[in-house]
Design a protein around this motif. Structure first.
Motif, PDB file in Angstrom:
ATOM      1  N   SER A  22     -24.115 -11.610  54.202  1.00 35.28           N
ATOM      2  CA  SER A  22     -23.978 -10.864  55.456  1.00 35.28           C
ATOM      3  C   SER A  22     -22.544 -10.865  55.993  1.00 35.28           C
ATOM      4  O   SER A  22     -22.218 -10.104  56.891  1.00 35.28           O
ATOM      5  CB  SER A  22     -24.896 -11.455  56.525  1.00 35.28           C
ATOM      6  OG  SER A  22     -24.436 -12.747  56.898  1.00 35.28           O
ATOM      7  N   CYS A  64     -23.418 -17.451  53.994  1.00 34.56           N
ATOM      8  CA  CYS A  64     -23.698 -16.224  54.758  1.00 34.56           C
ATOM      9  C   CYS A  64     -24.812 -15.362  54.171  1.00 34.56           C
ATOM     10  O   CYS A  64     -25.217 -14.384  54.782  1.00 34.56           O
ATOM     11  CB  CYS A  64     -22.431 -15.391  54.894  1.00 34.56           C
ATOM     12  SG  CYS A  64     -21.991 -14.466  53.396  1.00 34.56           S
ATOM     13  N   LYS A  65     -25.278 -15.675  52.983  1.00 34.21           N
ATOM     14  CA  LYS A  65     -26.329 -14.889  52.307  1.00 34.21           C
ATOM     15  C   LYS A  65     -25.927 -13.423  52.133  1.00 34.21           C
ATOM     16  O   LYS A  65     -26.743 -12.528  52.171  1.00 34.21           O
ATOM     17  CB  LYS A  65     -27.649 -14.954  53.078  1.00 34.21           C
ATOM     18  CG  LYS A  65     -28.090 -16.325  53.506  1.00 34.21           C
ATOM     19  CD  LYS A  65     -28.606 -17.142  52.350  1.00 34.21           C
ATOM     20  CE  LYS A  65     -29.257 -18.410  52.814  1.00 34.21           C
ATOM     21  NZ  LYS A  65     -28.417 -19.561  52.889  1.00 34.21           N
ATOM     22  N   SER A  73     -24.755 -11.955  47.639  1.00 36.30           N
ATOM     23  CA  SER A  73     -26.036 -12.054  48.343  1.00 36.30           C
ATOM     24  C   SER A  73     -26.676 -13.436  48.179  1.00 36.30           C
ATOM     25  O   SER A  73     -27.579 -13.784  48.919  1.00 36.30           O
ATOM     26  CB  SER A  73     -27.000 -10.974  47.857  1.00 36.30           C
ATOM     27  OG  SER A  73     -27.261 -11.144  46.477  1.00 36.30           O
ATOM     28  N   GLU A  74     -26.195 -14.234  47.238  1.00 32.91           N
ATOM     29  CA  GLU A  74     -26.726 -15.582  47.035  1.00 32.91           C
ATOM     30  C   GLU A  74     -25.819 -16.660  47.631  1.00 32.91           C
ATOM     31  O   GLU A  74     -26.024 -17.847  47.380  1.00 32.91           O
ATOM     32  CB  GLU A  74     -26.937 -15.825  45.548  1.00 32.91           C
ATOM     33  CG  GLU A  74     -27.996 -14.900  44.958  1.00 32.91           C
ATOM     34  CD  GLU A  74     -28.216 -15.140  43.476  1.00 32.91           C
ATOM     35  OE1 GLU A  74     -27.732 -16.168  42.952  1.00 32.91           O
ATOM     36  OE2 GLU A  74     -28.858 -14.313  42.849  1.00 32.91           O
ATOM     37  N   CYS A  75     -24.841 -16.265  48.432  1.00 30.56           N
ATOM     38  CA  CYS A  75     -23.934 -17.230  49.064  1.00 30.56           C
ATOM     39  C   CYS A  75     -24.742 -18.176  49.951  1.00 30.56           C
ATOM     40  O   CYS A  75     -25.549 -17.734  50.773  1.00 30.56           O
ATOM     41  CB  CYS A  75     -22.888 -16.482  49.892  1.00 30.56           C
ATOM     42  SG  CYS A  75     -21.808 -17.568  50.844  1.00 30.56           S
ATOM     43  N   SER A  76     -24.501 -19.478  49.805  1.00 34.48           N
ATOM     44  CA  SER A  76     -25.259 -20.464  50.585  1.00 34.48           C
ATOM     45  C   SER A  76     -24.845 -20.478  52.056  1.00 34.48           C
ATOM     46  O   SER A  76     -25.561 -21.009  52.891  1.00 34.48           O
ATOM     47  CB  SER A  76     -25.062 -21.856  49.985  1.00 34.48           C
ATOM     48  OG  SER A  76     -23.700 -22.230  50.067  1.00 34.48           O
TER      49      SER A  76
END
Length: 117
Positions: A42, A39-40, A34-37
């Motif tokens: 998604s 895709c966040k 959820s912290e991926c720069s």
């Protein structure tokens, strides 16, 4: 071909104001972070340019053989190995080559089908 309004809407001339299409698989986390720069979490990456425009840019197409050499042989312009390269650069190269190889396979399949008919 597109008319001028469609070109503007689809991001053919410059980046569109709204997303034009999505890459449906995050190349960094696969949608699990959820912290991926990118895709966040998604697992989708919005793209604001026409896919044809991205694929046809001469500067990109001329660089593809170099990108492939960098990743396949670990031979980068700064004469340092893969571990010394910025993560964003490595991720970008992987993404570009992944879709380029996919395009190549689809192109080969298309040519085979054309020859069979």
């Amino acid at each position: 071909m597109c008319d001028d309004a469609a070109k503007k809407r689809r991001g053919c001339i410059e980046p569109a104001l709204e997303k034009v299409w999505n890459i449906t698989e995050c190349f960094i986390c696969g949608g699990f972070d959820s912290e991926c720069s990118i895709c966040k979490g998604s697992n989708t990456i919005p793209i604001f340019r026409c896919p044809r425009r991205l694929a046809c840019e001469t500067n990109v197409s001329q660089l593809l053989p170099f990108f492939q050499r960098y990743l396949d042989y670990g031979e980068f312009p700064d004469k340092r190995g893969l571990l010394y390269q910025p993560l964003k650069l490595v991720n970008t190269l992987n993404l570009i080559l992944r879709y380029y190889r996919k395009y190549e396979l689809e192109d080969i399949d298309r040519k085979r089908r054309e020859m069979a008919t």
